[in-house]
Design an enzyme around this catalytic site. Structure first.
Site, PDB file in Angstrom:
ATOM      1  N   CYS A 251       1.909  -1.798   2.793  1.00 16.13           N
ATOM      2  CA  CYS A 251       1.566  -2.635   1.629  1.00 16.13           C
ATOM      3  C   CYS A 251       1.440  -4.051   2.171  1.00 16.13           C
ATOM      4  O   CYS A 251       2.370  -4.847   2.093  1.00 16.13           O
ATOM      5  CB  CYS A 251       2.670  -2.557   0.588  1.00 16.13           C
ATOM      6  SG  CYS A 251       2.955  -0.882   0.012  1.00 16.13           S
ATOM      7  N   ALA A 252       0.300  -4.360   2.742  1.00 15.30           N
ATOM      8  CA  ALA A 252       0.239  -5.465   3.690  1.00 15.30           C
ATOM      9  C   ALA A 252      -0.201  -6.810   3.130  1.00 15.30           C
ATOM     10  O   ALA A 252       0.086  -7.844   3.721  1.00 15.30           O
ATOM     11  CB  ALA A 252      -0.685  -5.064   4.841  1.00 15.30           C
ATOM     12  N   GLY A 255      -0.672 -10.443   3.958  1.00 10.24           N
ATOM     13  CA  GLY A 255      -0.668 -10.322   5.413  1.00 10.24           C
ATOM     14  C   GLY A 255       0.289 -11.245   6.145  1.00 10.24           C
ATOM     15  O   GLY A 255       0.194 -11.389   7.360  1.00 10.24           O
ATOM     16  N   LYS A 257       3.472 -10.747   6.757  1.00 10.65           N
ATOM     17  CA  LYS A 257       4.254  -9.961   7.718  1.00 10.65           C
ATOM     18  C   LYS A 257       3.322  -9.289   8.731  1.00 10.65           C
ATOM     19  O   LYS A 257       3.664  -9.160   9.902  1.00 10.65           O
ATOM     20  CB  LYS A 257       5.132  -8.941   6.990  1.00 10.65           C
ATOM     21  CG  LYS A 257       6.128  -9.617   6.060  1.00 10.65           C
ATOM     22  CD  LYS A 257       7.029  -8.658   5.331  1.00 10.65           C
ATOM     23  CE  LYS A 257       7.833  -9.370   4.255  1.00 10.65           C
ATOM     24  NZ  LYS A 257       7.047  -9.703   3.039  1.00 10.65           N
ATOM     25  N   ASP A 275      -3.809  -1.844   2.003  1.00  6.25           N
ATOM     26  CA  ASP A 275      -3.479  -2.354   0.668  1.00  6.25           C
ATOM     27  C   ASP A 275      -4.472  -1.728  -0.290  1.00  6.25           C
ATOM     28  O   ASP A 275      -5.609  -1.418   0.089  1.00  6.25           O
ATOM     29  CB  ASP A 275      -3.541  -3.878   0.596  1.00  6.25           C
ATOM     30  CG  ASP A 275      -2.652  -4.404  -0.525  1.00  6.25           C
ATOM     31  OD1 ASP A 275      -1.516  -4.834  -0.245  1.00  6.25           O
ATOM     32  OD2 ASP A 275      -3.083  -4.368  -1.698  1.00  6.25           O
ATOM     33  N   ASP A 302      -4.820   3.712  -0.842  1.00  5.27           N
ATOM     34  CA  ASP A 302      -3.564   3.962  -1.545  1.00  5.27           C
ATOM     35  C   ASP A 302      -2.579   4.552  -0.530  1.00  5.27           C
ATOM     36  O   ASP A 302      -2.724   5.701  -0.106  1.00  5.27           O
ATOM     37  CB  ASP A 302      -3.825   4.943  -2.707  1.00  5.27           C
ATOM     38  CG  ASP A 302      -2.539   5.337  -3.419  1.00  5.27           C
ATOM     39  OD1 ASP A 302      -1.439   4.966  -2.950  1.00  5.27           O
ATOM     40  OD2 ASP A 302      -2.644   6.027  -4.458  1.00  5.27           O
ATOM     41  N   ASP A 331       6.918  -2.716   2.903  1.00  5.60           N
ATOM     42  CA  ASP A 331       7.314  -3.883   2.095  1.00  5.60           C
ATOM     43  C   ASP A 331       6.817  -3.552   0.683  1.00  5.60           C
ATOM     44  O   ASP A 331       5.722  -3.936   0.286  1.00  5.60           O
ATOM     45  CB  ASP A 331       6.628  -5.127   2.678  1.00  5.60           C
ATOM     46  CG  ASP A 331       7.111  -6.414   2.039  1.00  5.60           C
ATOM     47  OD1 ASP A 331       8.295  -6.483   1.691  1.00  5.60           O
ATOM     48  OD2 ASP A 331       6.305  -7.363   1.903  1.00  5.60           O
ATOM     49  N   CYS A 381      11.409  -7.729  -2.530  1.00  7.66           N
ATOM     50  CA  CYS A 381      11.847  -9.078  -2.927  1.00  7.66           C
ATOM     51  C   CYS A 381      12.476  -8.997  -4.307  1.00  7.66           C
ATOM     52  O   CYS A 381      12.204  -9.803  -5.171  1.00  7.66           O
ATOM     53  CB  CYS A 381      10.688 -10.067  -2.888  1.00  7.66           C
ATOM     54  SG  CYS A 381       9.341  -9.632  -3.984  1.00  7.66           S
TER      55      CYS A 381
END
Ligand code: SAM
Length: 464
Positions: A251-252, A255, A257, A275, A302, A331, A381
């Site tokens: 799940c980038a 970007g 990370k 993504d 997906d 993430d 998060c």
């Protein structure tokens, strides 16, 4: 007149749900109800303020730390000269060798010393208000209302419309729920903002005296620095990918990370960034380009469906063959309740509760795609037990081949009580609680004055 940022508000039941995370039976019997409640209140209060320092990651692949340190210091000296204020100090982070920390020149607890001074008011929407709290000026699209006679150059006091009740272009003084966020100088008149041109762009108010003194870093040294929250930088170091490895970032976007991981790999090997959103994938491409990275391959896909069980699949494009990655970062999409600052959180309880099932789908795919001996980092998060420790507990139970790893560096706290996880396992989890030092610690920056964040690292063992 509203002069204090109020505690973040939540929709029906969400605050109570958070209470169940922090004040669950196990936590209460270990440390007592009072301590649990105290911790929860500290966290909730801190959510409405930004951290008291700003963190930037250096593009160590192409630039030396010392050069970037000096260039940033110079930029801030110039920026603050024009603001007629003392510049903040830049420091190397004590434990992260690619990270710079900018501490506000004024302590956040002194925010009460900045008061509305001007008779003329500008009302901004919440999104704009949050950007101002993190160091931005006010841009015209975020302005909801301005006192009738404002002209360019006037001193104005800026307020945020907490409940999104202010009508665009309101002429009278806004009487709704508003919080003061600083004083500034109007860069546009009321006429420029609301008469004729219905959607003006550009700076509407130059903030000369924001209640929190965060530097404005938009467009600053863009090929050398990446603005990131501290826990996000920690995540990539915890995964610690080596040059030549094959890494999947599930799940980038945008970007932050991904580009850090590719930098840690010295741009050698393969970093696949997935993504589900095309516009967000384009953001990753832009970020990779500006950081001068070429080992990142992006796909709109997906991730929950990224593992292919047919022999015809390969590892060049999704869906990928099982066990085809050395490192995986998950993430995960989450309720985001650790974000700071927040004002009025819009999430419905049903949505908050829906995340763990979704996160388990990503996780199951990640386990299939990881090779034995490979590493998986799971991060969010948010601060709920269900999206963090409960996911870890479920994963260890359903996937006995997974084992928790110690995290290096470990700058946050440990996992929360309340699941089947044992104390030695909780010690391997990293939780950043998002507590502001002005609430519970001494002044100065501490690694807990961050957004609320969670990190777990697993290794997939070889079959015995
Ligand atoms: N790792 C990112 C970074 O550091 O910049 C932040 C990722 S954000 C927490 C979660 C991302 O997951 C969002 O960009 C969202 O578009 C993406 N996402 C949500 N559902 C997805 C899915 N089914 N497949 C792939 N990506 C998904």
């Amino acid at each position: 007149m509203a002069n204090v940022i109020p505690e973040v508000t939540f929709n029906e039941g969400v605050k109570e749900f958070l209470g169940q995370s922090f004040c669950n039976e196990k936590a209460v019997s270990a440390v007592g109800e009072e301590k649990c409640q105290e911790k929860l209140s500290d966290i909730l209060r801190s959510l409405s303020y930004p951290p008291s320092y700003t963190v930037l990651r250096i593009n160590t692949l192409h630039h030396s730390k010392q050069d970037v340190f000096h260039q940033l210091t110079q930029v801030l000296v110039q920026q603050y000269k024009s603001k007629d204020r003392l510049p903040p100090t830049v420091d190397y982070h004590a434990s992260l060798d690619d990270t710079l920390v900018i501490s506000s020149p004024t302590d956040h607890s002194k925010r009460h010393e900045v008061c509305p001074e001007a008779n003329k008011e500008v009302i901004v929407d919440r999104q704009c208000g949050l950007a101002v709290l993190r160091g931005a000026d006010v841009y015209a699209p975020g302005i909801m209302a301005a006192t009738q006679d404002i002209i360019k150059g006037d001193k104005v006091s800026v307020f945020v419309d907490i409940d999104s009740q202010c009508r665009k272009g309101l002429i009278h003084r806004f009487k709704g729920n508003k919080a003061f966020i600083g004083n500034g100088c109007a860069a546009m008149s009321r006429k420029d903002l609301f008469v004729g041109n219905s959607s003006p762009r550009g700076m509407g108010v130059h903030m000369t005296e924001p209640i929190f003194d965060c530097p404005s870093l938009n467009g600053v040294l863009v090929d050398r620095l990446f603005l990131q929250n501290l826990p996000s930088i920690v995540v990539s170091h915890v995964l610690n990918p080596q040059p030549g490895g094959r890494l999947l970032d599930m799940c980038a976007a945008p970007g932050g990370k991904t580009t850090h991981l590719a930098t840690l790999m010295k741009d050698q090997g393969v970093v696949i960034a997935l993504d589900k959103s095309l516009s967000k994938i384009n953001k990753i491409k832009q970020n990779a380009k500006r950081m001068g990275l070429s080992c990142i391959q992006t796909f709109v896909y997906d991730s929950t469906k990224a593992c292919c069980m047919q022999a015809s699949c390969n590892s060049d494009a999704p869906p990928f063959s099982p066990e085809s990655f050395d490192y995986i970062l998950l993430d995960a999409p989450c309720s985001g309740l650790g974000q700071r600052p927040q004002m009025a959180n819009q999430l419905q309880l049903s949505e908050v509760k829906s995340y763990p099932a979704y996160q388990r789908q990503f996780f199951s795919t990640a386990v299939k795609l990881l090779r034995p001996g490979g590493y998986l980092v799971y991060s969010t998060c948010t601060i709920t037990l269900g999206e963090n420790e409960e996911i870890v507990s479920w994963a260890l139970n359903d996937y006995p081949q997974l084992q928790l790893c110690e995290q290096v560096p470990h700058l946050g706290g440990i996992g929360l009580l309340g699941t089947m996880l044992q104390p030695d396992q909780l010690c391997k989890l990293q939780r950043f609680h998002g507590v502001s030092p002005m609430i519970s610690c001494a002044n100065g920056h501490s690694d807990n004055d961050t957004i609320g964040f969670f990190v777990a690292k697993f290794v997939k063992q070889f079959p015995s």
